[in-house]
Design an enzyme around this catalytic site. Structure first.
Site, PDB file in Angstrom:
ATOM      1  N   SER A 111       0.864  -1.191   0.000  1.00  0.00           N
ATOM      2  CA  SER A 111       0.000   0.000   0.000  1.00  0.00           C
ATOM      3  C   SER A 111       0.891   1.229   0.000  1.00  0.00           C
ATOM      4  CB  SER A 111      -0.847  -0.009   1.277  1.00  0.00           C
ATOM      5  OG  SER A 111      -1.558   1.205   1.423  1.00  0.00           O
TER       6      SER A 111
ATOM      7  N   TYR B 202      -2.303  -0.241  10.469  1.00  0.00           N
ATOM      8  CA  TYR B 202      -2.294  -0.675   9.058  1.00  0.00           C
ATOM      9  C   TYR B 202      -0.942  -0.325   8.410  1.00  0.00           C
ATOM     10  CZ  TYR B 202      -4.028  -1.069   4.201  1.00  0.00           C
ATOM     11  OH  TYR B 202      -4.222  -1.412   2.883  1.00  0.00           O
TER      12      TYR B 202
HETATM   13  N1  NAD Z   1      -8.741  -0.628  -1.375  1.00  0.00           N
HETATM   14  C1  NAD Z   1      -7.669   0.125  -1.167  1.00  0.00           C
HETATM   15  O1  NAD Z   1      -7.740   1.364  -1.163  1.00  0.00           O
HETATM   16  C2  NAD Z   1      -6.311  -0.494  -0.961  1.00  0.00           C
HETATM   17  C3  NAD Z   1      -5.188   0.334  -1.065  1.00  0.00           C
HETATM   18  C4  NAD Z   1      -3.926  -0.197  -0.869  1.00  0.00           C
HETATM   19  C5  NAD Z   1      -3.785  -1.546  -0.585  1.00  0.00           C
HETATM   20  N2  NAD Z   1      -4.898  -2.336  -0.488  1.00  0.00           N
HETATM   21  C6  NAD Z   1      -4.686  -3.745  -0.160  1.00  0.00           C
HETATM   22  O2  NAD Z   1      -5.121  -4.552  -1.230  1.00  0.00           O
HETATM   23  C7  NAD Z   1      -5.613  -5.792  -0.734  1.00  0.00           C
HETATM   24  C8  NAD Z   1      -7.020  -6.023  -1.251  1.00  0.00           C
HETATM   25  O3  NAD Z   1      -7.842  -4.977  -0.777  1.00  0.00           O
HETATM   26  P1  NAD Z   1      -9.318  -4.713  -1.349  1.00  0.00           P
HETATM   27  O4  NAD Z   1      -9.466  -3.246  -1.493  1.00  0.00           O
HETATM   28  O5  NAD Z   1      -9.596  -5.600  -2.496  1.00  0.00           O
HETATM   29  O6  NAD Z   1     -10.161  -5.140  -0.051  1.00  0.00           O
HETATM   30  P2  NAD Z   1     -11.534  -5.934   0.081  1.00  0.00           P
HETATM   31  O7  NAD Z   1     -11.924  -5.764   1.510  1.00  0.00           O
HETATM   32  O8  NAD Z   1     -12.487  -5.518  -0.971  1.00  0.00           O
HETATM   33  O9  NAD Z   1     -11.094  -7.434  -0.208  1.00  0.00           O
HETATM   34  C9  NAD Z   1     -10.193  -8.099   0.637  1.00  0.00           C
HETATM   35  C10 NAD Z   1     -10.504  -9.569   0.591  1.00  0.00           C
HETATM   36  O10 NAD Z   1      -9.594 -10.260   1.454  1.00  0.00           O
HETATM   37  C11 NAD Z   1     -10.337 -11.182   2.234  1.00  0.00           C
HETATM   38  N3  NAD Z   1      -9.641 -11.487   3.480  1.00  0.00           N
HETATM   39  C12 NAD Z   1      -9.374 -10.642   4.510  1.00  0.00           C
HETATM   40  N4  NAD Z   1      -8.763 -11.326   5.496  1.00  0.00           N
HETATM   41  C13 NAD Z   1      -8.633 -12.608   5.078  1.00  0.00           C
HETATM   42  C14 NAD Z   1      -8.098 -13.780   5.642  1.00  0.00           C
HETATM   43  N5  NAD Z   1      -7.580 -13.758   6.874  1.00  0.00           N
HETATM   44  N6  NAD Z   1      -8.117 -14.923   4.919  1.00  0.00           N
HETATM   45  C15 NAD Z   1      -8.645 -14.949   3.680  1.00  0.00           C
HETATM   46  N7  NAD Z   1      -9.195 -13.867   3.090  1.00  0.00           N
HETATM   47  C16 NAD Z   1      -9.190 -12.716   3.781  1.00  0.00           C
HETATM   48  C17 NAD Z   1     -11.668 -10.461   2.480  1.00  0.00           C
HETATM   49  O11 NAD Z   1     -12.661 -11.351   2.903  1.00  0.00           O
HETATM   50  C18 NAD Z   1     -11.911  -9.885   1.102  1.00  0.00           C
HETATM   51  O12 NAD Z   1     -12.535 -10.805   0.264  1.00  0.00           O
HETATM   52  C19 NAD Z   1      -5.517  -5.691   0.794  1.00  0.00           C
HETATM   53  O13 NAD Z   1      -4.325  -6.307   1.213  1.00  0.00           O
HETATM   54  C20 NAD Z   1      -5.469  -4.207   1.038  1.00  0.00           C
HETATM   55  O14 NAD Z   1      -4.848  -3.901   2.268  1.00  0.00           O
HETATM   56  C21 NAD Z   1      -6.149  -1.846  -0.689  1.00  0.00           C
END
Ligand code: NAD
Length: 256
Positions: free
Chosen positions: A141, A154
């Site tokens: 991130s 985070y």
């Molecule tokens: N959305 C953003 O702005 C953003 C920005 C930077 C980084 N990220 C990172 O990208 C990744 C995906 O984020 P996203 O936006 O798609 O989030 P999201 O919440 O839409 O999807 C995340 C998925 O991971 C699953 N998950 C969480 N914990 C889990 C576990 N212990 N075991 C199995 N599955 C698990 C959730 O159920 C969900 O399906 C994350 O690591 C997040 O930190 C997101």
């Protein structure tokens, strides 16, 4: 590279049932791969597979916040795919909590899913990835590169993912490449449903997120998926230990 440049490739995407992981799953399927979709529950993974409607999309159910869970997920993927060429660690959680309100549970939930889960999934997948001379793409991130107020825990987890990816890249080269992507805000449930829509003034909350990026926009999950696919592809065969920003300029420095 052709549009089927992942033809025959075997890929596991943790957190692949929705959000960025789901967009990556769709892109890899489109480009010819066989993809294992991970999610915590049978129900969410089955629903995702039904929506994907592809015989090349398979299930690897399990919680990746424990070492045993990570091993179980990788075993399920190896059984379904017969090996592994690419691992994408997209499972993650984000909670905007002030330091004073961040108790041990917030710390453990965040670090376990984001950092420990990424490490132990990589560790479990390494023997298969060494065999295939494959690669790993971790979801870090912009919060792994700079600090963000309200997201201290985070930030700790994602800073760990960035530097762990670099160390891992050194340790497993030349067999396996390891990179991470560093998105700014991405329009997924994590941001819109779990943050923007829960504020008193969602329009203002969204505007303040957009204002953090010089390009004044959030990424789409598909844009992040393209960066993941690039790092996972043969076009990136000379890239390892990289942290690729996809953040509209947020971490480039002070805006004009
Ligand atoms: N959305 C953003 O702005 C953003 C920005 C930077 C980084 N990220 C990172 O990208 C990744 C995906 O984020 P996203 O936006 O798609 O989030 P999201 O919440 O839409 O999807 C995340 C998925 O991971 C699953 N998950 C969480 N914990 C889990 C576990 N212990 N075991 C199995 N599955 C698990 C959730 O159920 C969900 O399906 C994350 O690591 C997040 O930190 C997101």
């Amino acid at each position: 590279m052709s549009s089927k440049d992942f033809s025959g490739k075997r890929i596991l995407v943790t957190g692949g049932s929705r959000g960025i992981g789901r967009a990556a799953v769709e892109l890899f399927l489109d480009r010819g791969a066989r993809v294992c979709v991970n999610g915590r529950s049978e129900r969410t993974v089955s629903a995702a597979l039904a929506e994907l409607g592809s015989e090349n999309a398979l299930a690897a159910v399990g919680d990746v916040s424990t070492a045993a869970g990570c091993e179980q997920v990788v075993e399920a993927a190896l059984a379904a795919l017969g090996g592994l060429d690419v691992l994408v660690n997209s499972a993650g959680v984000a909670r905007m909590v002030a330091i004073e309100e961040s108790d041990e549970q917030v710390w453990d939930e965040t670090l376990d899913a984001n950092l420990k889960g990424t490490f132990f999934t990589c560790r479990a997948a390494l023997p298969a990835l060494r065999t295939s001379r494959g690669n790993i793409v971790n979801l870090a991130s912009d919060a792994g590169l700079i600090g963000e107020a309200g997201l201290t825990v985070y930030c700790a987890s994602k800073g760990g993912v960035v530097n762990m990816s670099r160390a891992m890249a050194l340790e497993v080269a030349p067999d396996v490449r390891v990179n991470c992507v560093c998105p700014g805000y991405v329009d997924t449930d994590m941001v819109r449903r779990d943050y923007i829509d829960r504020t008193e003034d969602p329009a203002a909350a969204e505007q303040s997120l957009l204002d953090q990026a010089p390009l004044k926009r959030m990424a789409t999950p598909e844009e992040v998926a393209h960066a993941i696919a690039y790092l996972a592809s043969g076009n990136a065969r000379n890239i390892t230990g990289a942290a690729l920003s996809i953040d509209g300029g947020t971490t480039a420095g002070h805006p004009a």
